[in-house]
Design a protein around this motif. Structure first.
Motif, short mmCIF file in Angstrom:
data_model
loop_
_atom_site.label_atom_id
_atom_site.label_comp_id
_atom_site.label_asym_id
_atom_site.label_seq_id
_atom_site.Cartn_x
_atom_site.Cartn_y
_atom_site.Cartn_z
N ARG A 242 13.94 31.16 -12.18
CA ARG A 242 12.93 32.41 -12.19
C ARG A 242 11.54 31.77 -12.76
NH1 ARG A 242 12.56 32.99 -17.67
NH2 ARG A 242 14.54 32.85 -18.92
N LEU A 243 10.63 32.72 -12.80
CA LEU A 243 9.33 32.45 -13.42
C LEU A 243 9.55 32.28 -15.18
CD1 LEU A 243 6.26 31.77 -12.62
CD2 LEU A 243 6.16 34.36 -12.98
N GLN A 244 8.79 31.52 -15.61
CA GLN A 244 9.13 31.52 -17.13
C GLN A 244 7.96 32.04 -17.87
OE1 GLN A 244 12.16 30.33 -17.94
NE2 GLN A 244 11.45 28.49 -19.12
N VAL A 245 8.16 32.74 -18.88
CA VAL A 245 7.33 33.48 -19.45
C VAL A 245 6.10 32.84 -19.87
CG1 VAL A 245 6.76 34.39 -21.70
CG2 VAL A 245 9.20 34.65 -21.04
N GLU A 246 6.45 31.35 -20.03
CA GLU A 246 5.04 30.48 -20.50
C GLU A 246 4.31 29.94 -19.33
OE1 GLU A 246 9.18 28.36 -21.13
OE2 GLU A 246 8.29 30.23 -21.60
N HIS A 247 4.52 30.31 -18.30
CA HIS A 247 4.14 29.57 -16.91
C HIS A 247 2.56 29.62 -16.86
CE1 HIS A 247 3.71 34.03 -15.74
NE2 HIS A 247 2.59 33.48 -15.06
N PRO A 248 1.69 30.56 -17.57
CA PRO A 248 0.43 30.64 -17.55
C PRO A 248 -0.48 29.07 -18.17
CG PRO A 248 0.85 32.77 -18.55
CD PRO A 248 2.08 31.74 -18.58
N VAL A 249 0.38 28.48 -19.04
CA VAL A 249 -0.28 27.07 -19.50
C VAL A 249 -0.29 26.19 -18.61
CG1 VAL A 249 0.02 27.41 -21.96
CG2 VAL A 249 1.97 26.44 -20.63
N THR A 250 0.94 26.10 -17.51
CA THR A 250 0.92 25.23 -16.28
C THR A 250 -0.15 25.54 -15.36
OG1 THR A 250 3.24 24.71 -16.62
CG2 THR A 250 2.29 24.55 -14.32
#
Length: 666
Positions: free
Chosen positions: A292-300
């Motif tokens: 799934r999409l991870q909570v922390e995907h924004p840093v990537t």
């Protein structure tokens, strides 16, 4: 491309998906429980479908209700977000039966990787390095103890269907293995409806580093570098960054290659994350794959410029990846701070209530700095006991790690949040911690650096002086304004005093103030002078100042004779007094708080699920007294010292408020 998608989730991630869908020209459907009728994701979506009562088990986790919402709205695809049904293969199968696209991986990949036991076996078969452990089903606590002894302590007890830190315990001995097994089993059943447990070796000096993968249905698989997720509390990530300050290029390439190999081995498509544990020698071991999409995907996203939600939607629509591995460039550094409704001064226990003030820092996007706030709440909204306590994900980007940290410090200081307990002070404390700044972190960072919990920050001498100078300058502005409004002084600028005594952090500072139209010069009794400039006016709850040309941001509250200031993890009561008032104040007696040591108080709003002692029982330090459940997490309350149980005032099933008495001791 799809014309309409439904988001089978709530809160921050639902809002995040809606933003990308809107930019792509795709209409959105939100689903909402009773508790979320006025939520932000409901306000943002083009359509809304009510799906049931507040408890997730009666709304967001009910597949039939989501499917009916799809039928009612004609949605062509579903984005599951993270949590809830995002890794449930039965949900993917139900969508397939309806002829609706799942914006995620195939059902087979979810089944293979979503189960932690099966995924480890498949990873080993694919040549991926794995942690030693026991992947079979464990029947009871005694079997867990036997297996733990075979592997060798310490061990990690984990829920097979787990995620988000739920259903996880570290055991260092037999007693902790027994207790951890039962607690993990209970949490797993409550959170995931699956109480299977497995055990693996707990790697010492570990870092939690994960690889973001992206794959399409045409055989293309790439990775987008790593995220460092080692700042964790109770196995729940708190601060993430990308890239990792620890990896070198060779290790990054090796981890990325293994992550892609695993994804290809299970026929993975969409965005996914392969999580590794990395020891001090850069040896890495597979932990799990989150399908799934991870909570922390924004840093990537911030270091690659790639919108992961958009890529997920395009892959689900059958498109080929337009990005090749050689196209991926890691640019600059990004930080993410998870802002939770929890009280760091009470061992981070969950907090619920209304957001009486919610003013995030302004979002910024430039070539030198980015501030991004992914959130699902608004001022006046309610933080419910039924869902995850995360309020927002505050992210910053800068060309290098040092500047990204500094951007985060300023953004945290500028984040106004009131009405509930929150972890902003703790996040600020981490950003200023020497060990974090150096990058010398492990997953044990919080336990090692805050072994007695968090009780606030003491500002260093240099920063405290800057705060004192700012406070006296602000106080003078308030005094001049008061004199002008009252009309009691004809020449109010001249009549406001120049000499003051400032009380802050247990210290006294005698200062004089010389003001002019551009600011004020504050001189201390040792002759040092600091120049303060600001456009702050009385009543403003956020003060942005410069002290000797260095920015200073403080949250401001008025108290008698001064201010309550919050910055850099510290909360100060700063009093600015005339010299005579300071003399009198020194004679005032201190108020002694009431002794509550004879009571066991409920540290958070929650449900009593177990009482482990009876009236008249003798208890010892560390003995379990009661278990309280809040936000799907079990919290065991223990005796702080030896004593005898007097009266038990609560019973199993009682819903208690903060500081409500559970039992008292003789």
């Amino acid at each position: 491309m799809f014309k309409k998608i439904l988001i089978a989730n709530r809160g921050e991630i639902a809002c995040r998906v809606i933003k990308t869908a809107r930019r792509m020209g795709i209409a959105t459907v939100a689903v909402a429980s009773d508790a979320d009728r006025k939520a932000l994701h409901v306000q943002m979506a083009d359509e809304v479908v009510h799906i049931g009562p507040a408890p997730a088990a009666q709304s967001y986790l009910v597949i039939d209700r989501i499917v009916q919402a799809i039928r009612d709205t004609g949605a062509e695809a579903v984005h599951p977000g993270y949590g809830f049904l995002s890794e449930n293969p039965r949900f993917a199968a139900a969508l397939a039966a309806e002829g609706v696209a799942f914006i995620g991986p195939p059902q087979g990949a979810i089944e293979a990787m979503g189960d932690k036991i099966t995924s480890k076996k498949l990873a080993a078969e694919a040549g991926v390095s794995t942690v030693p452990g026991y992947m079979g089903l464990i029947g009871d606590a005694e079997e867990a103890v036997r297996i733990a002894n075979q592997i060798g302590y310490p061990v990690m007890i984990k829920a097979s269907a787990g995620g988000g830190g739920k259903g996880m315990r570290i055991a260092w001995n037999d007693a902790e293995a027994r207790e951890g097994f039962q607690s993990s089993k209970n949490e797993a059943a409550s959170s995931f409806g699956d109480d299977r447990i497995f055990i693996e070796k707990f790697v010492t000096q570990p870092r939690h580093i994960e690889i973001q993968v992206l794959a399409d249905a045409h055989g293309n698989t790439i990775h987008l570098g790593e995220r460092e997720c080692s700042i964790q509390r109770r196995n729940q990530k708190v601060i993430e960054e990308a890239p990792s300050p620890f990896l070198d290029a060779d290790t990054r390439a090796a981890m990325g290659a293994q992550a892609c190999a695993l994804a290809q081995a299970v026929g993975y498509t969409s965005a996914g994350t392969v999580e590794f544990i990395v020891d001090g020698e850069r040896n890495f071991y597979f932990l799990e794959m989150n399908t799934r999409l991870q909570v922390e995907h924004p840093v990537t996203e911030l270091i690659t410029g790639i919108d992961l939600v958009e890529q997920m939607i395009r892959v689900a629509a059958g498109e080929t990846l337009s990005i090749r591995q050689e196209d991926v460039r890691l640019n600059g550094w990004a930080m993410e701070s998870r802002i939770y409704a929890e009280d760091p001064y009470r061992n981070f226990l969950p907090s619920t209530g209304r957001l009486t003030r919610y003013r995030p820092p302004a979002e910024v996007c430039s070539d030198t700095a980015v501030v991004r706030n992914d959130t699902g709440v608004t001022e006046g909204g309610e933080i419910s006991m039924f869902y995850d306590p995360m309020i927002a994900k505050l992210c910053t980007w800068a060309p290098d790690r040092t500047r990204a940290i500094e951007e985060m410090r300023v953004a945290l200081d500028a984040f106004e949040l009131e009405g509930i307990g929150h972890n902003l002070p703790f996040l600020s404390a981490v950003m200023d911690h020497d060990r974090f700044v150096s990058g010398a972190i492990t997953t044990a960072f919080i336990a090692e650096e805050f072994p007695e919990g968090f009780d606030g920050v003491t500002l260093d001498a240099r920063l405290l002086r800057r705060v004192v100078a700012a406070s006296v300058a602000m106080h003078r502005v308030a005094e001049v304004r008061r004199a002008r409004i009252s009309g009691r002084m004809d020449n109010h600028e001249r009549r406001v005093g120049d000499a003051w005594v400032v009380l802050a952090q247990g210290e006294r500072f005698a200062v004089t103030v010389a003001a002019d139209r551009s600011g004020a010069s504050v001189t201390f009794d040792d002759g040092a002078t600091l120049r303060v400039a600001s456009d702050w006016t009385p009543g403003d709850r956020l003060a942005r100042l410069t002290v000797d040309d260095t920015p200073l941001v403080m949250k401001v509250g008025k108290i008698s004779g001064g201010f309550r200031l919050r910055l850099r993890g510290a909360e100060l009561k700063v009093r600015v007094l005339s010299p005579r008032h300071a003399e009198l104040q020194a004679l005032m007696p201190e108020k002694i708080p009431a002794d509550m040591s004879k009571y066991l108080l409920c540290p958070m709003p929650g449900l009593v699920v177990a009482l482990h002692v009876e009236e008249g029982a003798e208890v010892f330090e560390g003995q379990a007294l009661a278990t309280v459940e809040a936000m799907k997490m079990e919290n065991i309350l223990r005796a702080e010292r030896r004593g005898t149980v007097g009266t038990i005032r609560a019973s199993v099933g009682s819903s208690l408020a903060v500081d409500e008495i559970i039992m008292e001791f003789d």
